[in-house]
Write an enzyme that holds these catalytic residues in place. Structure first.
Site, PDB file in Angstrom:
ATOM      1  CB  SER A 103     107.496 117.016  39.298  1.00 39.40           C
ATOM      2  OG  SER A 103     108.882 117.272  39.437  1.00 39.40           O
ATOM      3  CE  LYS A 154     110.662 114.313  38.625  1.00 35.81           C
ATOM      4  NZ  LYS A 154     110.954 115.646  39.220  1.00 35.81           N
ATOM      5  CB  SER A 185     110.049 118.460  42.043  1.00 34.12           C
ATOM      6  OG  SER A 185     109.206 119.374  41.396  1.00 34.12           O
TER       7      SER A 185
END
Length: 497
Positions: free
Chosen positions: A159, A84, A183
């Protein structure tokens, strides 16, 4: 040769490397070919922001090391990881999902990245995320929108949606995400993955952009529970750069993979929180409920005893212990200010310049929050509410002897892009159940539970006691081995030729 890249595991990769059936260079080349074919072309999933330009060189070095020594360099030797874009990676652009920080190249790895490197992993690519992790959905001012590999008209979640979509589409072997309110778990549910949120502080967040610093939790996103446990063993540990890793010092060293037990459900009492199942009159929620009921039935066949649990004043505690508006502006600003090479030094500067995705609507609320959270008259009430919330939940579990809680990760499946573009789900209205574990600081894992009639994945969330990730993963492993719901998407098939 019998080795296949698609749906492979850490163990299968290492067996193939030792047998000479593949090389680290072959692995990197194979995943890069899939990124080109499926992420940038074909279904254009758009989960990858930046490919590591040094990945092949790192792979060649690891191949030479294995050839010379005959030994793997570490527990993740040659394993290509997608990360990420919230974690700083030395020499690789890191934008935290924000076009305002386009071009930033850190000179130092985040602690989690350093641990992956030390274990022999190859950072293959950085994955898409909403601006500063401020959405449940796959929008980003830096990279645009990301698509769900299982239904290209639907969202992959957020996310950590870029990591979720990439691992689900076999664009990397394993993935690193981050979870503050859900997330990791929400995109794992939408993308048919195993996603683990640890007790906050078990994994260092140093070098990762914050949202709520004492609640943020980095963690694995993988296709199997075993790979999740193996990756967790590498990531955990005390870090002087992150004082919240006192959690890791308390937890001590645990061999999570060795503790996995496919019979773990046989004596488990499972607390079913039916108050967070979706409204059965909603057709989408009803589809999710049906999948979860089937999951519970499977657990019963394995010997588990389900007991209904109701959490008193649940919505009250979720609202009171929420610290986003109170704390996030302060935490993001502190992170930006500590990096003088960044072009923006505060969240308000980014908002004033309109350099954020308009669908990241939480940013509008965050920038109205206090620069100093301690000046908020509700600060201490909200902070202590977290401890009260955790105590209430654990008391209800203890009353019935439950070893874990279970419920749908989200009450509805992945929304369509058309629904999201039309504004059906403002961030704070989306019916996710991930806030329960997030705001009680309890560990939780989402595991594949099956699919809706339209083929959208559904996740089962299992919540355990703080510091007991080993027991939590063992329950997830037992369920996974019993049901085997992880299947690849037809939109991203095996590459041939």
């Amino acid at each position: 040769m019998s080795f296949k890249l698609e749906e492979t595991t850490i163990s299968k990769i290492h067996t193939a490397l030792r047998a000479g059936e593949t090389t680290c260079v072959d692995l990197v080349s194979g995943y890069l070919a899939r990124i080109e074919a499926y992420d940038r072309s074909g279904p254009t999933i758009n989960s990858i922001v930046t490919v590591n330009p040094h990945a092949r060189d790192e792979a060649a070095r690891l191949d030479a090391q294995l050839a010379t020594s005959g030994q793997l360099s570490g527990p993740l030797h040659g394993i290509p990881v997608v990360v990420k874009d919230q974690a700083e990676t030395a020499g690789i652009m890191t934008c935290f999902g924000s076009i305002a920080l386009d071009g930033y190249i850190p000179t130092k790895d985040a602690t989690a990245i350093a641990k992956l490197h030390a274990a022999g992993a190859i950072i293959l690519a950085k994955t898409a995320m909403p601006d500063f992790a401020t959405s449940w959905f796959g929008y980003s001012s830096k990279s645009g929108t990301t698509r769900n590999p299982y239904d290209l008209a639907h969202d992959p979640g957020g996310s950590s949606g870029g990591t979720g979509a990439a691992v689900a589409a076999n664009l990397g072997a394993i993935g690193l995400g981050e979870d503050t309110g859900g997330s990791i778990r929400l995109p794992s549910s939408f993308d048919n993955l195993v996603g683990l949120k640890v007790t906050p502080g078990l994994i260092s967040r140093a070098g990762m952009s914050p949202l709520v610093v004492f609640q943020d939790s980095a963690g694995p996103m993988c296709r199997t529970v075993t790979d999740t446990a193996k990756m967790l063993e590498v990531l955990v540990g005390f870090d002087p750069a992150d004082p919240y890793t006192a959690t890791a010092a308390i937890a001590g060293e645990v061999k999570y993979a060795e503790r996995l037990d496919k019979a773990a459900l046989s004596s488990a009492r499972i607390g079913v929180v039916r108050q967070v199942f979706g409204d059965a009159s909603d057709p989408q929620a009803a589809e999710v409920n049906a999948v979860i009921e089937a999951a519970l039935a499977a657990m019963v066949t394995a010997g588990a005893t389900p007991v209904d649990i109701a959490i008193p004043d649940l919505q009250h505690y979720i609202e009171l212990s929420s610290m986003y508006v109170t704390h996030s502006r302060h935490d993001i600003d502190g992170f930006l200010a500590a990096r003088p090479q960044l072009p923006m030094k505060a969240l308000k500067d980014i908002v004033d310049a309109k350099k954020y995705h308009p669908k990241c609507d939480l940013i509008d609320a965050l920038v109205e929050g206090p620069e100093d959270p301690y000046s908020d008259p509700e600060y201490y009430q909200r902070y202590t509410a977290r401890e009260q919330f955790q105590r209430v939940v654990i008391n209800e579990m203890a009353k019935v002897g439950a070893t874990a809680l279970v419920f749908p990760t989200t009450q509805v499946p992945s929304p369509s892009r058309a629904e999201l573009d039309a504004g059906k789900w403002p961030l704070l209205d989306f019916p996710t159940n991930t806030l329960i574990a997030a705001q009680t600081w309890m560990p939780a894992v989402s595991v594949p539970a099956g699919f809706t009639p339209n083929g959208l994945p559904v996740g089962l969330e299992i919540v355990g006691f703080p510091y007991r990730e080993a027991e939590l993963l063992s329950l997830a492993y037992a369920y996974e081995q019993l049901t085997r719901h992880r299947t690849p998407s037809v939109h991203v098939p095996e590459l041939t030729g």
